[in-house]
Design a protein around this motif. Sequence first.
Motif, PDB file in Angstrom:
ATOM      1  N   UNK A 270     -40.953  80.027   9.457  1.00 62.37           N
ATOM      2  CA  UNK A 270     -40.187  81.081   8.712  1.00 62.37           C
ATOM      3  C   UNK A 270     -38.692  80.528   8.335  1.00 62.37           C
ATOM      4  N   UNK A 271     -38.257  79.657   9.393  1.00 62.81           N
ATOM      5  CA  UNK A 271     -37.075  78.761   9.140  1.00 62.81           C
ATOM      6  C   UNK A 271     -37.234  77.859   7.908  1.00 62.81           C
ATOM      7  N   UNK A 272     -38.286  77.023   8.005  1.00 64.60           N
ATOM      8  CA  UNK A 272     -38.398  76.221   6.799  1.00 64.60           C
ATOM      9  C   UNK A 272     -38.874  76.781   5.610  1.00 64.60           C
ATOM     10  N   UNK A 273     -39.255  78.032   5.661  1.00 62.55           N
ATOM     11  CA  UNK A 273     -39.318  78.785   4.289  1.00 62.55           C
ATOM     12  C   UNK A 273     -38.123  79.258   3.715  1.00 62.55           C
ATOM     13  N   UNK A 274     -37.147  79.435   4.272  1.00 66.18           N
ATOM     14  CA  UNK A 274     -35.779  79.764   3.786  1.00 66.18           C
ATOM     15  C   UNK A 274     -35.251  78.495   3.084  1.00 66.18           C
ATOM     16  N   UNK A 275     -34.186  78.972   2.193  1.00 63.81           N
ATOM     17  CA  UNK A 275     -33.321  77.850   1.588  1.00 63.81           C
ATOM     18  C   UNK A 275     -32.631  76.973   2.436  1.00 63.81           C
ATOM     19  N   UNK A 276     -32.642  75.692   2.361  1.00 65.91           N
ATOM     20  CA  UNK A 276     -31.816  74.791   2.992  1.00 65.91           C
ATOM     21  C   UNK A 276     -30.404  75.444   2.675  1.00 65.91           C
ATOM     22  N   UNK A 277     -29.855  74.998   3.848  1.00 66.84           N
ATOM     23  CA  UNK A 277     -28.131  75.337   3.662  1.00 66.84           C
ATOM     24  C   UNK A 277     -27.416  74.088   3.145  1.00 66.84           C
ATOM     25  N   UNK A 278     -27.749  72.924   3.544  1.00 68.62           N
ATOM     26  CA  UNK A 278     -26.922  71.556   2.908  1.00 68.62           C
ATOM     27  C   UNK A 278     -28.150  70.563   3.306  1.00 68.62           C
ATOM     28  N   UNK A 279     -28.266  69.785   2.305  1.00 68.69           N
ATOM     29  CA  UNK A 279     -29.072  68.617   2.316  1.00 68.69           C
ATOM     30  C   UNK A 279     -28.412  67.347   2.219  1.00 68.69           C
ATOM     31  N   UNK A 280     -28.409  66.453   2.917  1.00 70.32           N
ATOM     32  CA  UNK A 280     -27.761  65.276   3.193  1.00 70.32           C
ATOM     33  C   UNK A 280     -28.581  63.999   2.769  1.00 70.32           C
ATOM     34  N   UNK A 281     -28.424  63.409   1.697  1.00 70.37           N
ATOM     35  CA  UNK A 281     -29.171  62.031   1.413  1.00 70.37           C
ATOM     36  C   UNK A 281     -28.438  60.916   1.447  1.00 70.37           C
ATOM     37  N   UNK A 282     -28.704  59.934   2.157  1.00 68.74           N
ATOM     38  CA  UNK A 282     -28.191  58.603   2.312  1.00 68.74           C
ATOM     39  C   UNK A 282     -29.230  57.553   2.010  1.00 68.74           C
ATOM     40  N   UNK A 283     -28.709  56.407   0.933  1.00 69.28           N
ATOM     41  CA  UNK A 283     -29.428  55.665   0.379  1.00 69.28           C
ATOM     42  C   UNK A 283     -28.661  54.301   1.019  1.00 69.28           C
ATOM     43  N   UNK A 284     -29.283  53.520   1.491  1.00 66.84           N
ATOM     44  CA  UNK A 284     -28.571  52.251   2.041  1.00 66.84           C
ATOM     45  C   UNK A 284     -28.548  50.844   1.247  1.00 66.84           C
ATOM     46  N   UNK A 285     -28.084  49.936   1.464  1.00 64.57           N
ATOM     47  CA  UNK A 285     -27.881  48.755   0.368  1.00 64.57           C
ATOM     48  C   UNK A 285     -29.412  48.060   0.358  1.00 64.57           C
ATOM     49  N   UNK A 286     -30.363  48.398   1.214  1.00 63.64           N
ATOM     50  CA  UNK A 286     -31.810  47.797   1.306  1.00 63.64           C
ATOM     51  C   UNK A 286     -32.547  48.934   0.503  1.00 63.64           C
ATOM     52  N   UNK A 287     -32.142  50.003   0.121  1.00 60.75           N
ATOM     53  CA  UNK A 287     -32.699  51.105  -0.704  1.00 60.75           C
ATOM     54  C   UNK A 287     -33.625  51.897   0.158  1.00 60.75           C
ATOM     55  N   UNK A 288     -33.291  51.736   1.539  1.00 61.17           N
ATOM     56  CA  UNK A 288     -33.767  53.004   2.285  1.00 61.17           C
ATOM     57  C   UNK A 288     -33.104  54.321   2.078  1.00 61.17           C
ATOM     58  N   UNK A 289     -34.003  55.217   2.172  1.00 54.82           N
ATOM     59  CA  UNK A 289     -33.533  56.654   2.007  1.00 54.82           C
ATOM     60  C   UNK A 289     -33.623  57.446   3.100  1.00 54.82           C
ATOM     61  N   UNK A 290     -32.579  58.286   3.512  1.00 51.79           N
ATOM     62  CA  UNK A 290     -32.617  58.957   4.731  1.00 51.79           C
ATOM     63  C   UNK A 290     -32.248  60.431   4.307  1.00 51.79           C
ATOM     64  N   UNK A 291     -33.226  61.448   4.366  1.00 50.22           N
ATOM     65  CA  UNK A 291     -32.916  62.868   4.015  1.00 50.22           C
ATOM     66  C   UNK A 291     -32.677  63.755   5.234  1.00 50.22           C
ATOM     67  N   UNK A 292     -31.843  64.631   5.178  1.00 45.52           N
ATOM     68  CA  UNK A 292     -31.534  65.506   6.491  1.00 45.52           C
ATOM     69  C   UNK A 292     -31.623  66.887   5.868  1.00 45.52           C
ATOM     70  N   UNK A 293     -32.508  67.736   5.861  1.00 45.60           N
ATOM     71  CA  UNK A 293     -32.309  69.177   5.472  1.00 45.60           C
ATOM     72  C   UNK A 293     -31.857  69.992   6.493  1.00 45.60           C
ATOM     73  N   UNK A 294     -30.845  70.862   6.301  1.00 48.05           N
ATOM     74  CA  UNK A 294     -30.291  71.639   7.346  1.00 48.05           C
ATOM     75  C   UNK A 294     -30.591  73.233   7.198  1.00 48.05           C
ATOM     76  N   UNK A 295     -30.877  73.906   8.294  1.00 46.17           N
ATOM     77  CA  UNK A 295     -30.996  75.463   7.873  1.00 46.17           C
ATOM     78  C   UNK A 295     -30.354  76.198   8.968  1.00 46.17           C
ATOM     79  N   UNK A 296     -29.624  77.425   8.299  1.00 46.07           N
ATOM     80  CA  UNK A 296     -28.800  78.375   9.121  1.00 46.07           C
ATOM     81  C   UNK A 296     -29.514  78.663  10.579  1.00 46.07           C
ATOM     82  N   UNK A 297     -29.089  78.846  11.620  1.00 43.49           N
ATOM     83  CA  UNK A 297     -29.550  79.218  12.801  1.00 43.49           C
ATOM     84  C   UNK A 297     -29.040  80.719  13.060  1.00 43.49           C
TER      85      UNK A 297
END
Length: 361
Positions: A270-297
């Motif tokens: 149910x939580x994951x079916x809702x719209x994400x609150x904030x999406x944080x994407x970080x790409x480092x100098x080695x082009x590795x991508x980290x994505x964090x999707x946050x949801x309201x509690x």
Amino acid sequence: MKKNRYIIILVILLAVIALVLVLTNSSNTFRRSMSDFAVADTSTVTKIFMSDKNNNSVKLSRKETGAWLLNDAYPALKFNIDLMLKTMTDIQVKAPVALAAHNTIVKHLAVNGVKVEVYQMVYRIDFIGLRWFPHEKLTKVYYVGGATPDNQACYGLMDNSEEPYVIYLPGLRGFVTPRYSTIERYWRDLTVFRVNIEEIKTARLEVPENPEYSFEVQLEKGRLKNFISLIDNKPLPDLDTLKVLNFLAGFRSVNFEAFLNDMDKHTRDSVLASNPFIIITLIDTLNKTRVVRTYHKPNLFAQKDYKGRVLPYDPDRLYAMVNDGKDFVLIQYFAFNKILRPKPYFQKGFKMPEEQPEGAF
């Protein structure tokens, strides 16, 4: 001839004495090894394997860099690793188990005990400071059981021994059994981001419900290159570069609070079916991508704002998906506030509303 005879007799006597001493020492060493749970030098420990009768197991391996890996897949939590190594160094035997309880404790250890295997780097030749031909060797195997009746120690049994002991950690008010956990999440590192500014290529923050708050920061060799609004792809006027640098510095150490992978599936879906609150994407100098999707509690405890109004969501915590979407976790605004900033925050003179959690939108 008579003199030679005395010498021969003396040599034989000395040989017999030496043999008796060797055998006695070997016997003492064997007896001592059956009650020696401590590891004298944990700096040589290369691997720890623990398992129980419920098919739970963990393998902790030390990499060449000194960092520890869990089950050959995840970074291990340094605090718990250090605690385990200190426990292995300081653990002591208090006494053998009383004869009346012997059979009961042995059965308990066979059914409920955690089997511990310790591997160390040893040398095939280790003599007067000369160390040649290093190799990994299984040096210690023992079982750790439950607490004693006073909860100040626990039971232990060395492999191939029939005599269980009461083992304890001096100075600890409690017993060490929980430190020998076979549950994987106990050993998982809680890091979300651990990246220095000079390692960042792109940092992007998206707010699906309020796209006017979304932005992207671009760096080149550790220096700010662009700060653009994602809604119109334009640079932000009156940019406060100090705030941008503080935002980027926030990625140096960001941890989540707890794993929630075992949450009820219906609730989680149910939580994951809702719209994400904030999406944080970080790409480092080695082009590795980290994505964090946050949801309201949900605000389960009906916490109120400064005007006494019940808040629609938990003001202290969020849900999040991390580690390439593999882990569902709980995060705190307190830990994430430096990197949860709306685009207007980076304009000179902007201040966050006092009634909102710092970093909240």
